[in-house]
Design an enzyme around this catalytic site. Sequence first.
Site, PDB file in Angstrom:
ATOM      1  N   ILE A 159      35.767  13.593   3.007  1.00 12.20           N
ATOM      2  CA  ILE A 159      36.272  14.726   2.643  1.00 12.20           C
ATOM      3  C   ILE A 159      35.887  15.807   3.603  1.00 12.20           C
ATOM      4  CG2 ILE A 159      36.384  16.613   0.881  1.00 12.20           C
ATOM      5  CD1 ILE A 159      36.682  14.452  -1.253  1.00 12.20           C
ATOM      6  N   GLY A 169      35.191  15.492   6.641  1.00 12.43           N
ATOM      7  CA  GLY A 169      35.511  15.097   8.073  1.00 12.43           C
ATOM      8  C   GLY A 169      34.451  14.807   8.960  1.00 12.43           C
ATOM      9  N   GLY A 170      34.466  15.465  10.315  1.00  8.38           N
ATOM     10  CA  GLY A 170      33.417  15.423  11.066  1.00  8.38           C
ATOM     11  C   GLY A 170      32.232  16.011  10.590  1.00  8.38           C
ATOM     12  N   LEU A 223       5.186  -5.091  -8.000  1.00  8.73           N
ATOM     13  CA  LEU A 223       6.060  -6.432  -8.257  1.00  8.73           C
ATOM     14  C   LEU A 223       5.992  -7.479  -7.160  1.00  8.73           C
ATOM     15  CD1 LEU A 223       6.684  -8.356 -10.586  1.00  8.73           C
ATOM     16  CD2 LEU A 223       9.098  -7.279 -10.582  1.00  8.73           C
ATOM     17  N   SER A 224       7.081  -6.765  -6.185  1.00 10.34           N
ATOM     18  CA  SER A 224       7.758  -7.408  -5.109  1.00 10.34           C
ATOM     19  C   SER A 224       6.662  -7.983  -4.191  1.00 10.34           C
ATOM     20  CB  SER A 224       8.711  -6.329  -4.567  1.00 10.34           C
ATOM     21  OG  SER A 224       9.676  -6.227  -5.483  1.00 10.34           O
ATOM     22  N   GLU A 239      14.536  -1.819  -8.079  1.00  5.50           N
ATOM     23  CA  GLU A 239      14.532  -2.172  -9.407  1.00  5.50           C
ATOM     24  C   GLU A 239      15.677  -3.240 -10.141  1.00  5.50           C
ATOM     25  OE1 GLU A 239      13.136   0.930 -12.145  1.00  5.50           O
ATOM     26  OE2 GLU A 239      12.004   1.966 -10.671  1.00  5.50           O
ATOM     27  N   GLY A 240      15.925  -3.939  -9.192  1.00  7.37           N
ATOM     28  CA  GLY A 240      17.046  -5.189  -9.504  1.00  7.37           C
ATOM     29  C   GLY A 240      18.011  -4.804  -8.742  1.00  7.37           C
ATOM     30  N   GLN A 280      47.539  16.193  -1.700  1.00 11.09           N
ATOM     31  CA  GLN A 280      47.079  15.131  -2.970  1.00 11.09           C
ATOM     32  C   GLN A 280      46.025  14.209  -2.644  1.00 11.09           C
ATOM     33  OE1 GLN A 280      50.304  12.602  -4.276  1.00 11.09           O
ATOM     34  NE2 GLN A 280      50.230  13.948  -6.202  1.00 11.09           N
TER      35      GLN A 280
END
Length: 380
Positions: free
Chosen positions: A337, A339-340, A125-126, A363-364, A279
């Site tokens: 989470i 890290g490196g 389409l594009s 797809e939009g 936490q």
Amino acid sequence: MDFKLTEEHLMIQQAARDFAQNELLPGVIERDEKQIFPAEQIKKMGELGFLGMMVDPKYGGSGLDTMSYVIAMEEISKVDASASVVMSVNNSLVCWGLETFGTEEQKQKYLTRLASGEIIGAFCLSEPEAGSDATSQKTTAIDKGDHYLLNGTKNWITNGSTADVYLVIAQTDIEKRHRGINALIVEKGMPGFEIGAKEQKLGIRGSDTHSLMFTDVKVPKENRIGEDGFGFKFAMKTLAGGRIGIASQALGIASGAYELALKYSQERKAFGTEICNHQAIAFKLADMAVQIEAARHLCMKAAWDKDNHNNYDLSGAMAKLYASQVAMDTTIEAVQIHGGNGYVKEYHVERFMRDAKITQIYEGTSEIQKIVISRSILTK
Ligand code: CAA
Ligand code: FAD
């Protein structure tokens, strides 16, 4: 309302999970790095019935529902989003479009081979000047009696070089605007059909994306899908279901990254304890878990709508908009989470972060989903 998966759904989930772990995980980093198309793996996916999941078995498909498709898409995308985009395009754009709107001859000639994975398809389409603004088609399909003469360029086509069958949207009668657009089945090798260079991409690097050039390609009239002028509606109706596939791809990318982050946080120690005991990390995991669950519910609601013959334009757009945002947010946090280690290839999460971005574009785009959603809620 029943939130339990059926025995059949659980079996499909397990089969897709096993396939992803055993066949897609090995080599996924190398395929991403070198932009290698997962040819062997896609062939096996065809043999297992993952490429024509919703197609009637009389046309070589697996005859399953959309819920099964969403479940399998999530599992495949948890490991390799490059493989899952091939699966999504073939299932929900190419096979669904042909099965729903194709003639019996077209189904016999093309659908049976596409659904079994013997060949794969592409949806075109594009264009350079018609992406979001999809009615501005510049590719022309001029009616020459027994055939159309196709001229123009398509951009960004997934399965661009690996497909054998291309569903091409083109303008036949400019006066009629979007009602003068047709959808044509074009075969690889038709004289005048050329495939451009492979795009060098940020993510889903194992999938092959190309521009396609058509110069005076003669496409027989019998290759038109639906009535004259049905092409734009064909594209819109097909994309409505395609968006459920991409939403579940985004869901899989998010849940794949989350599972790795969860495990890593329970193993990695800092300040004398596993990092999940801090936490700040635990709350990131909590946010990820909630968002993924919500995205899964939206995907399944859209699948349920489709399976129950309800309109799914709205639920599919909502699922894609939300799940793609969750994919982006979750993968960024998964890298954090780690890290490196999150920044290097062997831990997979950097790939998930790069792969996630495309789900907000193809797809939009997310902005287009908001247009679809707002129009739908404002006309209720
Ligand atoms: N079902 C049926 N018909 C629909 C429809 C739907 N879901 N959505 C729109 N239409 C019809 C309309 O009814 C209208 O036809 P009529 O005038 O005959 O009623 C016609 O389409 C034009 O609709 P609009 O006036 O709403 O058109 P618009 O110019 O405002 O654009 C749009 C609407 C939703 C923004 C649309 O252009 C669009 O979806 N753009 C995004 C394109 C896109 O998603 N491209 C993805 C390419 S494929 C891909 O990306 C695959 C991949 O990566 C793997
Ligand atoms: P544009 O339409 O130029 O948009 C640019 C920006 O403007 C976006 O942020 C967009 O959201 C925003 N924008 C545009 N119009 C509006 C508006 N009215 N309101 C608010 N914001 C707006 N296409 C296919 O046909 N088949 C494929 O198989 C396929 N595979 C793809 C694979 C990849 C890897 C990529 C990158 C693209 C693929 N596409 C495919 C194309 C994809 O669907 C388009 O890139 C997408 O629809 C956006 O079009 P565009 O790139 O022209 O961006």
